[in-house]
Design a protein around this motif. Structure first.
Motif, PDB file in Angstrom:
ATOM      1  N   PHE A  40       9.032  -0.164  -2.914  1.00  0.00           N
ATOM      2  CA  PHE A  40       7.679  -0.054  -2.567  1.00  0.00           C
ATOM      3  C   PHE A  40       6.738  -0.615  -3.470  1.00  0.00           C
ATOM      4  O   PHE A  40       7.052  -0.654  -4.942  1.00  0.00           O
ATOM      5  N   PHE A  41       5.581  -1.413  -3.409  1.00  0.00           N
ATOM      6  CA  PHE A  41       4.594  -1.539  -4.229  1.00  0.00           C
ATOM      7  C   PHE A  41       3.012  -1.638  -3.499  1.00  0.00           C
ATOM      8  O   PHE A  41       3.215  -1.798  -2.097  1.00  0.00           O
ATOM      9  N   ALA A  42       1.990  -1.925  -3.982  1.00  0.00           N
ATOM     10  CA  ALA A  42       0.882  -1.807  -3.482  1.00  0.00           C
ATOM     11  C   ALA A  42      -0.188  -2.523  -4.360  1.00  0.00           C
ATOM     12  O   ALA A  42       0.002  -2.842  -5.662  1.00  0.00           O
ATOM     13  N   THR A  43      -1.109  -3.150  -3.676  1.00  0.00           N
ATOM     14  CA  THR A  43      -2.395  -3.807  -4.398  1.00  0.00           C
ATOM     15  C   THR A  43      -3.456  -2.942  -3.934  1.00  0.00           C
ATOM     16  O   THR A  43      -3.216  -1.964  -3.287  1.00  0.00           O
ATOM     17  N   GLU A  44      -4.674  -3.138  -4.312  1.00  0.00           N
ATOM     18  CA  GLU A  44      -5.835  -2.523  -3.755  1.00  0.00           C
ATOM     19  C   GLU A  44      -6.052  -2.218  -2.353  1.00  0.00           C
ATOM     20  O   GLU A  44      -6.615  -1.498  -1.729  1.00  0.00           O
ATOM     21  N   LYS A  45      -5.734  -3.422  -1.576  1.00  0.00           N
ATOM     22  CA  LYS A  45      -5.842  -3.328  -0.189  1.00  0.00           C
ATOM     23  C   LYS A  45      -4.509  -3.720   0.735  1.00  0.00           C
ATOM     24  O   LYS A  45      -4.815  -3.723   1.826  1.00  0.00           O
ATOM     25  N   SER A  46      -3.455  -3.567   0.272  1.00  0.00           N
ATOM     26  CA  SER A  46      -2.212  -3.675   0.806  1.00  0.00           C
ATOM     27  C   SER A  46      -1.125  -2.733   0.275  1.00  0.00           C
ATOM     28  O   SER A  46      -0.876  -2.510  -0.815  1.00  0.00           O
ATOM     29  N   PHE A  47      -0.150  -2.505   1.302  1.00  0.00           N
ATOM     30  CA  PHE A  47       1.058  -1.767   0.699  1.00  0.00           C
ATOM     31  C   PHE A  47       2.159  -2.173   1.486  1.00  0.00           C
ATOM     32  O   PHE A  47       2.396  -2.361   2.628  1.00  0.00           O
ATOM     33  N   PHE A  48       3.441  -2.449   0.615  1.00  0.00           N
ATOM     34  CA  PHE A  48       4.562  -3.013   1.131  1.00  0.00           C
ATOM     35  C   PHE A  48       5.486  -2.089   0.994  1.00  0.00           C
ATOM     36  O   PHE A  48       5.855  -1.590  -0.296  1.00  0.00           O
ATOM     37  N   GLY A  49       6.228  -1.527   1.736  1.00  0.00           N
ATOM     38  CA  GLY A  49       7.047  -0.646   1.539  1.00  0.00           C
ATOM     39  C   GLY A  49       8.230  -0.268   2.658  1.00  0.00           C
ATOM     40  O   GLY A  49       8.082  -0.732   3.873  1.00  0.00           O
ATOM     41  N   TYR A  50       9.515  -0.279   2.172  1.00  0.00           N
ATOM     42  CA  TYR A  50      10.699   0.221   3.022  1.00  0.00           C
ATOM     43  C   TYR A  50      10.720   1.479   3.361  1.00  0.00           C
ATOM     44  O   TYR A  50      10.477   2.538   2.488  1.00  0.00           O
ATOM     45  N   LEU A  51      11.174   1.950   4.610  1.00  0.00           N
ATOM     46  CA  LEU A  51      11.295   3.545   5.359  1.00  0.00           C
ATOM     47  C   LEU A  51      12.380   4.035   5.076  1.00  0.00           C
ATOM     48  O   LEU A  51      12.337   5.356   5.064  1.00  0.00           O
ATOM     49  N   SER A  52      13.552   3.353   4.113  1.00  0.00           N
ATOM     50  CA  SER A  52      14.773   3.999   4.096  1.00  0.00           C
ATOM     51  C   SER A  52      15.608   3.260   3.276  1.00  0.00           C
ATOM     52  O   SER A  52      15.387   2.054   2.974  1.00  0.00           O
ATOM     53  N   HIS A  91      -2.534  -2.400   5.618  1.00  0.00           N
ATOM     54  CA  HIS A  91      -3.492  -2.919   4.978  1.00  0.00           C
ATOM     55  C   HIS A  91      -4.582  -1.894   5.115  1.00  0.00           C
ATOM     56  O   HIS A  91      -4.885  -1.152   6.144  1.00  0.00           O
ATOM     57  N   GLY A  92      -5.446  -2.090   3.983  1.00  0.00           N
ATOM     58  CA  GLY A  92      -6.581  -0.965   4.137  1.00  0.00           C
ATOM     59  C   GLY A  92      -6.623  -0.500   2.369  1.00  0.00           C
ATOM     60  O   GLY A  92      -6.382  -1.295   1.367  1.00  0.00           O
ATOM     61  N   ASN A  93      -7.284   0.565   2.229  1.00  0.00           N
ATOM     62  CA  ASN A  93      -7.581   1.114   1.118  1.00  0.00           C
ATOM     63  C   ASN A  93      -6.361   1.658   0.343  1.00  0.00           C
ATOM     64  O   ASN A  93      -5.652   2.693   0.871  1.00  0.00           O
ATOM     65  N   VAL A  94      -5.872   1.398  -0.660  1.00  0.00           N
ATOM     66  CA  VAL A  94      -4.528   1.810  -1.219  1.00  0.00           C
ATOM     67  C   VAL A  94      -4.468   3.518  -1.400  1.00  0.00           C
ATOM     68  O   VAL A  94      -3.590   4.016  -1.287  1.00  0.00           O
ATOM     69  N   ASP A  95      -5.680   3.921  -1.596  1.00  0.00           N
ATOM     70  CA  ASP A  95      -5.847   5.349  -1.912  1.00  0.00           C
ATOM     71  C   ASP A  95      -5.429   6.120  -0.597  1.00  0.00           C
ATOM     72  O   ASP A  95      -4.652   7.191  -0.654  1.00  0.00           O
ATOM     73  N   MET A  96      -5.757   5.415   0.610  1.00  0.00           N
ATOM     74  CA  MET A  96      -5.404   6.140   1.848  1.00  0.00           C
ATOM     75  C   MET A  96      -3.794   5.457   2.400  1.00  0.00           C
ATOM     76  O   MET A  96      -3.157   6.386   2.969  1.00  0.00           O
ATOM     77  N   LEU A  97      -3.383   4.384   2.014  1.00  0.00           N
ATOM     78  CA  LEU A  97      -2.250   3.679   2.330  1.00  0.00           C
ATOM     79  C   LEU A  97      -0.973   4.423   1.805  1.00  0.00           C
ATOM     80  O   LEU A  97       0.094   4.556   2.352  1.00  0.00           O
ATOM     81  N   VAL A  98      -1.042   4.910   0.597  1.00  0.00           N
ATOM     82  CA  VAL A  98      -0.066   5.661  -0.141  1.00  0.00           C
ATOM     83  C   VAL A  98       0.505   6.752   0.965  1.00  0.00           C
ATOM     84  O   VAL A  98       1.606   7.143   0.794  1.00  0.00           O
ATOM     85  N   ASN A  99      -0.568   7.583   1.257  1.00  0.00           N
ATOM     86  CA  ASN A  99      -0.196   8.529   2.168  1.00  0.00           C
ATOM     87  C   ASN A  99       0.445   8.273   3.381  1.00  0.00           C
ATOM     88  O   ASN A  99       1.176   9.086   3.939  1.00  0.00           O
ATOM     89  N   VAL A 100      -0.218   7.211   4.151  1.00  0.00           N
ATOM     90  CA  VAL A 100       0.299   6.554   5.450  1.00  0.00           C
ATOM     91  C   VAL A 100       1.793   6.308   5.060  1.00  0.00           C
ATOM     92  O   VAL A 100       2.472   6.679   5.933  1.00  0.00           O
ATOM     93  N   TYR A 101       2.242   5.556   4.169  1.00  0.00           N
ATOM     94  CA  TYR A 101       3.368   5.069   3.822  1.00  0.00           C
ATOM     95  C   TYR A 101       4.401   6.414   3.534  1.00  0.00           C
ATOM     96  O   TYR A 101       5.482   6.658   4.264  1.00  0.00           O
ATOM     97  N   ALA A 102       3.913   7.555   2.774  1.00  0.00           N
ATOM     98  CA  ALA A 102       4.783   8.716   2.691  1.00  0.00           C
ATOM     99  C   ALA A 102       4.926   9.356   3.977  1.00  0.00           C
ATOM    100  O   ALA A 102       6.090   9.975   4.124  1.00  0.00           O
ATOM    101  N   ASP A 103       4.171   9.507   4.796  1.00  0.00           N
ATOM    102  CA  ASP A 103       4.272  10.105   5.984  1.00  0.00           C
ATOM    103  C   ASP A 103       5.254   9.341   7.002  1.00  0.00           C
ATOM    104  O   ASP A 103       5.861   9.753   7.808  1.00  0.00           O
ATOM    105  N   MET A 104       5.134   8.123   6.971  1.00  0.00           N
ATOM    106  CA  MET A 104       6.087   7.110   7.676  1.00  0.00           C
ATOM    107  C   MET A 104       7.464   7.242   7.315  1.00  0.00           C
ATOM    108  O   MET A 104       8.327   7.569   7.960  1.00  0.00           O
TER     109      MET A 104
END
Length: 441
Positions: A52-64, A103-116
């Motif tokens: 995974f990696f992120a910018t301030e406004k986007s998050f790219f991540g594999y789920l497994s 897409h969104g704020n990285v502070d929120m997206l890290v938690n969205v990704y972790a939950d996914m």
């Protein structure tokens, strides 16, 4: 090769799934444009970014990472999304590792990704978030003295390191496993042990007698993956039935002796590229070996130098950084920016805070950060030295809260924790300047 891809719109972004078959190497499954600078990475070797990696406004991540090894290559403003299958041949379709782009704020997206990831893999790990002491170097030569010092602290685990005659043979240098475990338990702590189950060291009996047990290079020779004190370290072939029986016997012996906490190091050896006995990818081999240990033990397992996504579900704790490689500032940055894994995939284990050249201010930053983020808390400094006991106690009081980190992409962080042992708290810090502010709200 045949690759079938499906892209689906989801809240905040899209998810890419599909299936693939044939003789597979590094398969590019998607490509898109990057907007903004990268502020967060999984593992990075300057050529690619794993998981995974992120910018301030986007998050790219594999789920497994169940079969292949997922990674990204970023060139200028282009993101290339790959999965490496290590030239393994599949006659039937296998599911690719799902990829999400949010897409969104990285502070929120890290938690969205972790939950996914959590929803996709449904990891099971211990409810126990332990504290303890790691017995480094030669503490077994003055074992009872170390235990006498340790009993003055509220440690739950006393974990031994450097107890073995040779890496791979796993015979204790001093007392028997049973005697060591019994002595630790008599002090009211759980016996813990360091071991590197997927490697053997050049010069060990196992390496000299069982060279057919290790992963081979292209020429069929044992593949060296690391050096320790001038000797080569080699990866065991986890698809070999004899290796599986060897690992089973080691862990049954140690568990039956009374050990209840297992720190597994050099786990990356399980995924090194090379020739194995069976037609499995290194990721499949690694998960096979780790599942064997998980099923055998049923005790607390910590992964060290381990691949992140393939380990989810097989470890209770994960060492997420290394102070010897990154220094104190790097460790603190990793602890903060990887907080979203903690309590979802496993318990985060920051590295030990070692060394007399670390100032009291730096120790305060470390203890406060680790405590408020509710990480595992283990020490390894000499307990008869100048260990700031008040900082350790303060960190324990800050545990137990629900955490949110603001400003992940910035230099100054704000950590909020609701429901700690002393109530709702807020901690603002800048790692580089070592400035911090703490509030009870």
């Amino acid at each position: 090769m045949e690759l079938l891809i499906e892209k689906e719109e989801i809240k905040n972004g899209e998810i890419i799934t599909g299936k693939v078959k044939g003789k597979l190497g590094k398969v590019k499954i998607y490509e898109t444009r990057l907007q903004g600078d990268i502020v967060l990475k999984g593992w990075d070797d300057n050529k690619k970014i794993d998981y995974f990696f992120a910018t301030e406004k986007s998050f790219f991540g594999y789920l497994s990472s169940k079969i292949g090894h997922p990674f990204f290559v970023v060139k200028d403003d282009i993101v290339e999304c790959y999965i490496d299958y290590y030239d393994t041949e599949f006659d039937d379709y296998v599911e690719i590792e799902p990829l999400v782009i949010l897409h969104g704020n990285v502070d929120m997206l890290v938690n969205v990704y972790a939950d996914m990831v959590k929803k996709n893999l449904e990891p099971s790990f211990s409810n126990w978030n332990p504290i303890g002491w790691s017995c480094k170097w030669n503490c077994l030569t003055n074992f009872k003295e170390s235990l006498d010092y340790a009993k003055k602290y509220p440690f739950e685990v006393f974990q031994i390191d450097f107890w073995y005659k040779n890496i791979g043979d796993w015979e204790p240098k001093f007392s028997s496993f049973e005697e060591i475990a019994k002595e630790i338990k008599s002090y009211g702590m759980k016996p813990g042990i360091w071991i590197a189950p997927f490697v053997v060291l050049e010069g060990s009996d196992i390496f000299k007698e069982k060279k057919n047990w290790v992963v081979k290079d292209e020429k069929g020779n044992p593949k060296k993956i690391y050096n320790i004190d001038g000797k080569g370290l080699y990866a065991l072939d986890l698809t070999n039935n004899e290796v599986e029986e060897h690992i089973r016997n080691i862990f049954l012996r140690i568990k039956n002796a009374g050990f209840e906490y297992f720190k597994l190091d050099f786990l990356f050896a399980g995924i090194v590229e090379g020739k194995r006995k069976k037609n499995l990818t290194p990721i499949q081999a690694y998960r096979k070996g780790l599942k064997l240990i998980r099923d055998l033990l049923g005790e607390f397992i910590v992964g060290v130098r381990a691949p992140l996504l393939p380990s989810i579900g097989y470890v209770d704790g994960m060492k997420i950084t290394d102070i010897s490689e990154k220094g104190l500032y790097g460790v603190l940055r990793d602890v903060i920016t990887r907080y979203f894994m903690n309590g979802r995939w496993w318990w985060n284990a920051p590295d030990f805070l070692l060394g007399n050249n670390i100032s009291t201010t730096q120790k305060k930053l470390f203890f406060m950060t680790v405590g408020i983020l509710n990480n595992m808390l283990f020490l390894s400094d000499s307990l008869k030295g100048n260990l700031e006991n008040y900082l350790f106690k303060a960190a324990l009081k800050l545990r137990g809260g629900k955490v949110f980190v603001k400003n992940i992409g910035a230099k100054g962080y704000e950590i909020k924790a609701i429901g700690t042992n002393i109530g709702d708290v807020r901690f603002r810090l800048c790692i580089e300047t070592e400035k911090s502010e703490f509030y009870i709200e």
